[in-house]
Design a protein around this motif. Structure first.
Motif, PDB file in Angstrom:
ATOM      1  N   THR A  45      -6.039 -16.457  38.361  1.00  0.00           N
ATOM      2  CA  THR A  45      -6.919 -16.733  37.216  1.00  0.00           C
ATOM      3  C   THR A  45      -6.512 -15.866  36.024  1.00  0.00           C
ATOM      4  O   THR A  45      -6.614 -16.293  34.876  1.00  0.00           O
ATOM      5  N   GLN A  46      -6.002 -14.668  36.290  1.00  0.00           N
ATOM      6  CA  GLN A  46      -5.515 -13.818  35.188  1.00  0.00           C
ATOM      7  C   GLN A  46      -4.374 -14.510  34.442  1.00  0.00           C
ATOM      8  O   GLN A  46      -4.355 -14.562  33.200  1.00  0.00           O
ATOM      9  N   LYS A  47      -3.423 -15.063  35.200  1.00  0.00           N
ATOM     10  CA  LYS A  47      -2.291 -15.758  34.570  1.00  0.00           C
ATOM     11  C   LYS A  47      -2.777 -16.963  33.769  1.00  0.00           C
ATOM     12  O   LYS A  47      -2.286 -17.238  32.677  1.00  0.00           O
ATOM     13  N   LYS A  48      -3.769 -17.696  34.328  1.00  0.00           N
ATOM     14  CA  LYS A  48      -4.294 -18.871  33.615  1.00  0.00           C
ATOM     15  C   LYS A  48      -4.934 -18.460  32.298  1.00  0.00           C
ATOM     16  O   LYS A  48      -4.780 -19.148  31.279  1.00  0.00           O
ATOM     17  N   ILE A  49      -5.655 -17.353  32.313  1.00  0.00           N
ATOM     18  CA  ILE A  49      -6.296 -16.880  31.076  1.00  0.00           C
ATOM     19  C   ILE A  49      -5.220 -16.559  30.035  1.00  0.00           C
ATOM     20  O   ILE A  49      -5.315 -16.940  28.872  1.00  0.00           O
ATOM     21  N   LEU A  50      -4.163 -15.862  30.470  1.00  0.00           N
ATOM     22  CA  LEU A  50      -3.079 -15.513  29.533  1.00  0.00           C
ATOM     23  C   LEU A  50      -2.434 -16.784  28.980  1.00  0.00           C
ATOM     24  O   LEU A  50      -2.198 -16.897  27.771  1.00  0.00           O
ATOM     25  N   ASP A  51      -2.160 -17.732  29.854  1.00  0.00           N
ATOM     26  CA  ASP A  51      -1.554 -18.998  29.408  1.00  0.00           C
ATOM     27  C   ASP A  51      -2.473 -19.722  28.428  1.00  0.00           C
ATOM     28  O   ASP A  51      -2.037 -20.203  27.386  1.00  0.00           O
ATOM     29  N   ASP A  52      -3.761 -19.806  28.775  1.00  0.00           N
ATOM     30  CA  ASP A  52      -4.713 -20.521  27.904  1.00  0.00           C
ATOM     31  C   ASP A  52      -4.782 -19.885  26.520  1.00  0.00           C
ATOM     32  O   ASP A  52      -4.981 -20.581  25.523  1.00  0.00           O
ATOM     33  N   LEU A  53      -4.638 -18.560  26.463  1.00  0.00           N
ATOM     34  CA  LEU A  53      -4.721 -17.880  25.169  1.00  0.00           C
ATOM     35  C   LEU A  53      -3.363 -17.840  24.459  1.00  0.00           C
ATOM     36  O   LEU A  53      -3.242 -17.316  23.356  1.00  0.00           O
ATOM     37  N   GLY A  54      -2.338 -18.359  25.116  1.00  0.00           N
ATOM     38  CA  GLY A  54      -1.009 -18.372  24.508  1.00  0.00           C
ATOM     39  C   GLY A  54      -0.400 -16.975  24.402  1.00  0.00           C
ATOM     40  O   GLY A  54       0.334 -16.670  23.466  1.00  0.00           O
ATOM     41  N   ILE A  55      -0.694 -16.126  25.401  1.00  0.00           N
ATOM     42  CA  ILE A  55      -0.121 -14.770  25.415  1.00  0.00           C
ATOM     43  C   ILE A  55       1.082 -14.791  26.367  1.00  0.00           C
ATOM     44  O   ILE A  55       0.938 -15.172  27.540  1.00  0.00           O
ATOM     45  N   ALA A  56       2.250 -14.398  25.840  1.00  0.00           N
ATOM     46  CA  ALA A  56       3.480 -14.497  26.638  1.00  0.00           C
ATOM     47  C   ALA A  56       3.368 -13.688  27.923  1.00  0.00           C
ATOM     48  O   ALA A  56       3.026 -12.510  27.903  1.00  0.00           O
TER      49      ALA A  56
ATOM     50  N   VAL B 138       3.743 -10.133  29.127  1.00  0.00           N
ATOM     51  CA  VAL B 138       2.764  -9.428  29.956  1.00  0.00           C
ATOM     52  C   VAL B 138       3.150  -9.501  31.434  1.00  0.00           C
ATOM     53  O   VAL B 138       3.439 -10.577  31.956  1.00  0.00           O
ATOM     54  N   ASN B 139       3.131  -8.345  32.094  1.00  0.00           N
ATOM     55  CA  ASN B 139       3.257  -8.322  33.548  1.00  0.00           C
ATOM     56  C   ASN B 139       1.867  -8.483  34.162  1.00  0.00           C
ATOM     57  O   ASN B 139       1.613  -9.414  34.901  1.00  0.00           O
ATOM     58  N   GLU B 140       0.950  -7.599  33.819  1.00  0.00           N
ATOM     59  CA  GLU B 140      -0.413  -7.715  34.321  1.00  0.00           C
ATOM     60  C   GLU B 140      -1.354  -6.915  33.439  1.00  0.00           C
ATOM     61  O   GLU B 140      -0.912  -6.056  32.674  1.00  0.00           O
ATOM     62  N   VAL B 141      -2.643  -7.217  33.555  1.00  0.00           N
ATOM     63  CA  VAL B 141      -3.623  -6.495  32.751  1.00  0.00           C
ATOM     64  C   VAL B 141      -4.694  -5.903  33.650  1.00  0.00           C
ATOM     65  O   VAL B 141      -4.929  -6.390  34.753  1.00  0.00           O
ATOM     66  N   ALA B 142      -5.321  -4.833  33.162  1.00  0.00           N
ATOM     67  CA  ALA B 142      -6.382  -4.177  33.930  1.00  0.00           C
ATOM     68  C   ALA B 142      -7.589  -3.963  33.026  1.00  0.00           C
ATOM     69  O   ALA B 142      -7.454  -3.367  31.951  1.00  0.00           O
ATOM     70  N   PRO B 143      -8.764  -4.469  33.445  1.00  0.00           N
ATOM     71  CA  PRO B 143      -9.971  -4.337  32.623  1.00  0.00           C
ATOM     72  C   PRO B 143     -10.628  -2.984  32.833  1.00  0.00           C
ATOM     73  O   PRO B 143     -11.774  -2.890  33.278  1.00  0.00           O
ATOM     74  N   ARG B 144      -9.889  -1.931  32.515  1.00  0.00           N
ATOM     75  CA  ARG B 144     -10.385  -0.573  32.798  1.00  0.00           C
ATOM     76  C   ARG B 144      -9.396   0.437  32.233  1.00  0.00           C
ATOM     77  O   ARG B 144      -8.329   0.066  31.744  1.00  0.00           O
ATOM     78  N   VAL B 145      -9.783   1.709  32.354  1.00  0.00           N
ATOM     79  CA  VAL B 145      -8.842   2.784  32.032  1.00  0.00           C
ATOM     80  C   VAL B 145      -7.683   2.700  33.028  1.00  0.00           C
ATOM     81  O   VAL B 145      -7.840   2.190  34.139  1.00  0.00           O
TER      82      VAL B 145
ATOM     83  N   MET C 252      -1.247  -9.008  21.076  1.00  0.00           N
ATOM     84  CA  MET C 252      -1.419  -9.622  22.405  1.00  0.00           C
ATOM     85  C   MET C 252      -2.680  -9.110  23.093  1.00  0.00           C
ATOM     86  O   MET C 252      -3.514  -9.889  23.573  1.00  0.00           O
ATOM     87  N   LEU C 253      -2.837  -7.797  23.132  1.00  0.00           N
ATOM     88  CA  LEU C 253      -4.032  -7.252  23.794  1.00  0.00           C
ATOM     89  C   LEU C 253      -5.292  -7.588  23.001  1.00  0.00           C
ATOM     90  O   LEU C 253      -6.344  -7.886  23.579  1.00  0.00           O
ATOM     91  N   GLY C 254      -5.160  -7.585  21.673  1.00  0.00           N
ATOM     92  CA  GLY C 254      -6.311  -7.921  20.825  1.00  0.00           C
ATOM     93  C   GLY C 254      -6.802  -9.341  21.101  1.00  0.00           C
ATOM     94  O   GLY C 254      -7.998  -9.594  21.221  1.00  0.00           O
ATOM     95  N   LYS C 255      -5.847 -10.262  21.229  1.00  0.00           N
ATOM     96  CA  LYS C 255      -6.196 -11.655  21.500  1.00  0.00           C
ATOM     97  C   LYS C 255      -6.934 -11.775  22.840  1.00  0.00           C
ATOM     98  O   LYS C 255      -7.907 -12.516  22.976  1.00  0.00           O
ATOM     99  N   LEU C 256      -6.460 -11.032  23.826  1.00  0.00           N
ATOM    100  CA  LEU C 256      -7.087 -11.095  25.149  1.00  0.00           C
ATOM    101  C   LEU C 256      -8.496 -10.499  25.118  1.00  0.00           C
ATOM    102  O   LEU C 256      -9.453 -11.098  25.625  1.00  0.00           O
TER     103      LEU C 256
END
Ligand code: ATP
Ligand code: MG
Length: 355
Positions: free
Chosen positions: A82-93, A236-243, A209-213
Motif C-alpha cells: 500500500t505504501q508503493k501504491k500511495i507513492l505511485d498515486d501521488l506521482g512520487i518516483a 524513493v526506497n521507503e518511507v517511515a511515518p516517524r522519527v 517529494m516528501l512535501g507531496k507525500l
C-alpha cells in the motif's frame, strides 16, 4: 503538563521522552506488549515510534484514543504494497515494483526487472531482514509463504543513499533538514552525514517529494523518506511515518532535533526552521559491547540504548558535530580504534565524504 503517549518503548520512544523535557512535555513510551490499563485523559496526545504493533490492552487503548495523531496512516505505510501504491498515486518516483502474487512467475520478474530481483516482505522487515534476492544465475527460489506477502523490486544501481527528514504541522507548514547521506551495509544503516555540500543540488527535489507525500496524507509530525540517487534523480526506497535513524544526527547538529520537531508538531507548538550548527556525523553502534572510552573522544555525543547486545542489533549511536572537518575526521579516526574492524569501511566512508 501536556501528556504524550508513545506506542512503543524502544530507543526512539526514549529519545522522544528526553526531547520533551525542556518543553515540559511529559512523553510516556509504552511497551507494545503491555497488558496494563493506562490512565489516559481525552486531552492527552498519542503518537507512535513504529508502524505496527500487536493488539494488547495498552495498544488497543492508545490506538482508539481520539487524539492519536496520523492514526489511519500507520497501517497504510507499514505495508510496502500500500505504501508503493500511495507513492505511485501521488506521482512520487519510487523503485519499480510489482506485487508477488500466487501466479507470479520468476521468469517474468526477470523479464521485467533484470537478472537480479529483490523480494521484500510487505510487513515486518527492518535492517535488511525480510528481503530475498532472486538471481537468474544463482539461487532462484521464492521462499515459502512469500506469495501475496511480498513485493518484487528492480535492483537499483544507486550512487548514493540519501534521506529526507521533514516535519509538517496541522496547518500545513513544513520544514525540512538538509538531506542526510547514508551508508547501509548488509541492509543495516551504519552511518549518516549531514549537511553534505555535494548533494545540495538534490535538496529541493527531496523536499518536493516528501512535501507531496506529507500533504497527500495530511500528515502531522516528522516523516522520513529513504531515497536512492541515480545521477541527479532521487527515487524513493521507503518511507517511515516517524522519527528515523538517519535523522539522529539532528540531536547534535541542529537547534531543534527531529524528536523535538515531532513533539512540537503533534502538540501544536511552533515549528520554525531549525538552525543547523555544523556538519554532523552519526555512527550507529551495532551488536557491539559498550566501551566507556567512547566518552573520551573529542566532541563525541554518545547515546547507549541499554539493550541486550546481539549480532546485527542497533544498540546505540555516536554523534560528532564539528565545523572543522579535519577535527571531525580526527575524532572518527580515534573512534575507529575503539570499534571492531568491520567498522573500518563505514568510518572511511564518513571521513571520505567530509568536505
Ligand atoms: P530499514 O531498517 O531502513 O527499515 P529495511 O530492512 O526495511 O530497512 P530497505 O530500506 O528497503 O529495508 O532496504 C535496506 C537496504 O537494502 C537499502 O538501504 C539499500 O541499501 C538496499 N536496497 C533496498 N532496496 C534495494 C533495491 N531495489 N536495489 C538495490 N539495493 C536495495
Ligand atoms: Mg530502509
Amino acid at each position: 503538563m501536556q501528556k504524550i503517549w508513545v506506542l512503543g518503548a524502544g530507543q526512539l520512544g526514549a529519545m522522544l521522552h528526553y526531547s520533551g523535557l525542556p518543553l515540559a512535555l511529559e512523553v510516556i513510551p509504552i511497551d507494545i506488549e503491555s497488558e496494563q490499563l493506562l490512565d489516559i485523559d481525552d486531552r492527552d496526545i498519542v503518537t507512535a515510534e513504529r508502524e505496527k504493533w500487536p493488539k494488547t490492552k495498552a495498544t488497543s487503548q492508545l490506538a482508539a484514543h481520539p487524539n492519536f495523531v496520523n492514526k489511519d496512516i500507520f497501517g497504510r505505510l507499514a505495508d510496502r504494497l500500500t505504501q508503493k501504491k500511495i507513492l505511485d498515486d501521488l506521482g512520487i518516483a519510487t523503485t519499480p515494483w510489482c506485487a508477488l502474487e500466487q501466479t507470479t512467475e520468476i521468469a517474468s520478474l526477470h523479464d521485467h526487472f533484470g537478472p537480479k530481483v529483490l523480494l521484500k516482505r510487505r510487513t515486518g522487515g527492518y535492517d535488511g531482514r525480510g528481503q530475498h534476492w532472486l538471481d537468474r544465475d544463482g539461487d532462484d527460489v521464492i521462499p515459502d509463504d512469500w506469495r501475496d506477502q511480498a513485493i518484487a523490486e528492480r535492483e537499483i544501481p544507486f550512487e548514493d543513499e540519501v534521506s529526507v527528514v521533514g516535519v509538517r504541522n496541522s496547518s500545513g507548514q513544513m520544514v525540512f533538514y538538509p538531506l542526510s547521506l547514508n551508508l547501509h551495509l548488509k541492509g543495516i544503516l551504519m552511518g549518516s552525514l549531514s549537511p553534505v555540500p555535494r548533494i545540495k543540488n538534490l535538496q529541493s527535489q527531496g523536499e518536493a517529494m516528501l512535501g507531496k507525500l506529507m500533504e497527500g496524507l495530511d500528515y502531522v509530525g516528522v516523516m522520513a523518506m529513504e531515497c536512492f540517487r541515480v545521477g541527479n534523480q532521487l527515487m524513493v526506497n521507503e518511507v517511515a511515518p516517524r522519527v528515523h535513524n538517519s535523522g539522529h544526527w539532528t540531536l547534535a547538529g541542529a537547534n531543534i532535533s527531529q524528536f523535538e520537531y515531532h513533539l512540537r508538531a503533534i502538540a501544536n507548538l511552533p515549528i520554525p526552521a531549525a538552525v543547523v550548527k555544523a556538519p554532523t556525523a552519526m555512527v550507529n553502534l551495532i551488536g557491539t559491547q559498550y566501551r566507556e572510552e567512547w566518552l573520551e573522544l573529542p566532541g563525541a555525543e554518545v547515546y547507549w540504548y541499554d539493550k541486550e547486545v546481539r549480532p546485527g542489533r542497533k544498540v546505540g549511536h555516536i554523534n560528532f558535530c564539528n565545523s572543522d572537518s579535519s577535527g571531525l575526521a580526527d575524532s572518527l579516526c580515534q573512534l575507529q580504534s575503539l570499534l571492531p574492524n568491520n567498522y573500518a569501511e563505514a568510518i572511511d566512508w564518513l571521513s571520505g565524504n567530509l568536505d
